[in-house]
Design a protein around this motif. Structure first.
Motif: not given
Length: 371
Positions: A167, A225-226, A229-230, A242, A250, A253-254, A257
């Motif tokens: 990423v 974007r996230w 990945l979702a 990730v 971040d 956030e990983a 998701i």
């Protein structure tokens, strides 16, 4: 660019440090290929910082622990491996030796560690998994989502065990060595997993231009974007990693998701110059994710002591990159296999000297220094 003939290369013998492999690799590789492998982004401040920061981390060993043997095995992404180590994704491995990705993957199989195959491999993913190695696939997000879906179908069908999404490459970092060399791929080295792998952009020599950067920037989608990945998490039934996380926000956030692991990485100092050393951010990321996912480290790992440092700072394991390319350059598959055997011995020694029965015990060690 002319690669030295194999007959001109010294006979491969096992070395005693990764640095020895580096010295020999520099002697056998064409200068522009050496620069491509060894260089970093910008003024290479971050490239140098990775090594400096690791050297600043001191591990406080324990003594009189009553251990006759050490178990170096580790569980990564729910699978058991012989070491808390994986082979980092690296592009175009046939640049350094004809054995390329298949040779390094076979060496990983012999060592009992996972091999992470790059989207930009110079060998098709099907040939890499055919070696029998435990393969994780590293995905660069392509501009054409249809191509992404097709590639993911191939990855699953080939039997890959995990998906590693990089990423930190919205565009390829500016690498002055490649620009000075007008670096380009030779005709027989291609991005074998991509339908445009023989794109003339990657093979065109233009003064002051990196052909690899031109090809990459034309192929990759900088707007990842996230949410993408979702989408992956919902549509691909493989463990999701990730890679390229430095900011703990971040990492959180990983986890949100559904990532199974994050790799704390600055891409070996090849992307944003001035970014912190990966090991400097490792403790903060470990604290941020808690039990939410595993944390791996890459960038600058050069031996068993570095593996111990990462484990003591909370990583579940590390990914090793450049030193294994050096070994591949020196001796092909056998060179890489010897280098991984060297690393296994160093990890065993480091754990023994630190008073640890296994890699998980290293998490209980104290460290000194900020990294």
């Amino acid at each position: 660019m002319v690669e030295p003939a194999l007959a001109d290369r010294p006979t491969a013998t096992p070395e005693v440090t990764f640095a020895d492999y580096g010295e020999r690799a520099r002697a056998v590789l064409a200068p522009d290929v050496w620069d491509y492998v060894s260089g970093g982004g910008g003024a290479e401040v971050t490239l140098a910082a990775n090594r400096v920061a690791l050297d600043r981390v001191a591990v406080l060993p324990r003594v009189l622990r009553g251990r006759d043997t050490v178990d170096t095995g580790a569980r990564l992404l729910g699978q058991s491996y012989a070491l808390p180590v994986g082979v980092a994704p690296m592009a175009y491995q046939r640049l350094v030796h004809p054995d390329g990705e298949a040779g390094l993957a076979a060496a990983a199989r012999a060592a009992g560690v996972p091999y992470v195959a790059s989207t930009l491999s110079s060998t098709p993913i099907e040939q890499i998994t055919a070696t029998g190695a435990p393969v994780w696939f590293q995905l660069y997000w392509l501009r054409d989502r249809t191509l992404v879906r097709d590639l993911l179908d191939r990855v699953v069908a080939a039997g890959c065990r995990a998906l590693v999404v990089t990423v930190d490459v919205p565009v390829l970092g500016r690498r002055p060595r490649d620009l000075r060399n007008a670096f380009r791929l030779p005709a027989d080295v291609v991005a074998a997993n991509l339908p445009n792998g023989r794109d003339t952009l990657a093979h065109a020599g233009v003064p002051g231009v990196s052909a690899i950067a031109a090809h990459t920037d034309a192929s990759f989608d900088s707007a990842l974007r996230w949410a993408d990945l979702a989408w992956l998490r919902q549509h691909v039934d493989l463990p999701l990693v990730v890679k390229g996380v430095l900011d703990p926000r971040d990492a959180i956030e990983a986890v949100r998701i559904g990532a199974d692991a994050v790799v704390v990485s600055n891409h070996g100092g090849r992307q944003l110059d001035g970014a912190p050393a990966s090991v400097t951010m490792l403790p903060e990321v470990v604290d941020a994710v808690g039990d939410g996912c595993q944390v791996l480290l890459d960038s600058g790992i050069r031996g068993g002591s570095d593996v111990l440092r990462a484990l003591a700072l909370g990583a579940a394991g590390v990914l090793v990159g450049r030193p294994l390319l050096w070994a591949l350059a020196v001796g092909g598959r056998q060179g890489a296999q010897d280098a991984l055997a060297l690393l296994a011995a160093e990890v065993r020694d480091a754990l023994t000297l630190a008073g640890c029965a296994d890699p998980t015990a290293a998490a209980g060690l104290r460290t000194l220094g900020t990294g």
